[in-house]
Design a protein around this motif. Structure first.
Motif, short mmCIF file in Angstrom:
data_model
loop_
_atom_site.label_atom_id
_atom_site.label_comp_id
_atom_site.label_asym_id
_atom_site.label_seq_id
_atom_site.Cartn_x
_atom_site.Cartn_y
_atom_site.Cartn_z
N ALA A 28 0.90 -1.26 -0.02
CA ALA A 28 -0.11 -0.05 -0.04
C ALA A 28 0.94 1.49 -0.14
O ALA A 28 0.57 2.15 -1.03
CB ALA A 28 -0.97 0.22 1.31
N LEU A 29 1.74 1.22 0.87
CA LEU A 29 2.89 2.33 0.85
C LEU A 29 3.37 2.62 -0.62
O LEU A 29 3.56 3.68 -1.01
CB LEU A 29 3.94 2.31 1.77
CG LEU A 29 5.04 3.07 2.00
CD1 LEU A 29 4.26 4.53 2.69
CD2 LEU A 29 6.10 2.72 3.06
N GLU A 31 2.01 2.41 -3.38
CA GLU A 31 1.25 2.77 -4.31
C GLU A 31 0.71 4.11 -4.10
O GLU A 31 -0.13 4.53 -4.53
CB GLU A 31 -0.15 1.83 -4.25
CG GLU A 31 0.16 0.51 -4.83
CD GLU A 31 -0.67 -0.50 -4.89
OE1 GLU A 31 -1.93 -0.26 -3.96
OE2 GLU A 31 -0.71 -1.63 -5.55
N LEU A 32 1.08 4.91 -3.01
CA LEU A 32 0.76 6.06 -2.59
C LEU A 32 1.32 7.21 -3.66
O LEU A 32 2.45 7.05 -4.04
CB LEU A 32 1.00 6.56 -1.05
CG LEU A 32 0.30 5.72 -0.07
CD1 LEU A 32 0.86 6.09 1.36
CD2 LEU A 32 -1.14 6.03 -0.05
N THR A 33 0.63 8.30 -3.70
CA THR A 33 1.21 9.23 -4.75
C THR A 33 2.16 9.99 -3.84
O THR A 33 2.13 10.25 -2.48
CB THR A 33 -0.15 10.38 -5.01
OG1 THR A 33 -0.49 10.79 -3.85
CG2 THR A 33 -1.00 9.47 -5.93
N GLN A 36 0.10 12.16 -1.05
CA GLN A 36 -0.25 11.48 0.04
C GLN A 36 0.98 11.12 0.89
O GLN A 36 0.77 11.05 1.91
CB GLN A 36 -0.60 10.03 -0.55
CG GLN A 36 -2.28 10.29 -1.20
CD GLN A 36 -2.77 8.84 -1.90
OE1 GLN A 36 -1.76 8.18 -2.63
NE2 GLN A 36 -3.79 8.67 -1.80
N LEU A 37 2.07 10.78 0.19
CA LEU A 37 3.46 10.55 1.16
C LEU A 37 3.45 11.83 1.79
O LEU A 37 4.11 11.76 3.06
CB LEU A 37 4.30 9.89 0.22
CG LEU A 37 4.37 8.59 -0.41
CD1 LEU A 37 5.57 8.56 -1.60
CD2 LEU A 37 4.41 7.77 0.52
N HIS A 44 9.20 10.13 -1.31
CA HIS A 44 9.04 8.98 -2.26
C HIS A 44 10.34 8.03 -1.98
O HIS A 44 10.21 6.87 -2.06
CB HIS A 44 9.11 9.80 -3.45
CG HIS A 44 9.04 8.57 -4.63
ND1 HIS A 44 7.86 7.98 -4.76
CD2 HIS A 44 10.07 8.25 -5.47
CE1 HIS A 44 7.86 7.21 -5.93
NE2 HIS A 44 9.11 7.15 -6.41
N ALA A 47 9.54 5.85 0.85
CA ALA A 47 8.57 4.89 0.67
C ALA A 47 9.16 3.66 -0.36
O ALA A 47 8.86 2.66 0.10
CB ALA A 47 7.43 5.60 0.09
#
Length: 57
Positions: A28-29, A31-33, A36-37, A44, A47
């Motif tokens: 899930a992490l 796939e975050l934008t 969102q991060l 980035h 993550a």
């Protein structure tokens, strides 16, 4: 003996479930934008590094 074996299988199950939860969290992490991060205070590259870690860590 049976109680010891039952305890062993319980520990294996708990370990397996915890590792699967960690794997899904890292997925899930990954796939975050970027927005969102930023909301959760993660870059980035942080993550990506966390998502690349093996599930057993």
């Amino acid at each position: 003996m049976a109680a010891g074996l039952k305890g062993f299988f319980r520990r294996v199950l708990v370990w397996t479930v915890a590792r699967e939860e960690k794997r899904l969290s890292r997925l899930a992490l990954s796939e975050l934008t970027d927005d969102q991060l930023a909301d959760i205070g993660v870059t980035h590259s942080e993550a990506r590094r966390e998502a690349a870690r093996p599930y057993w860590r």
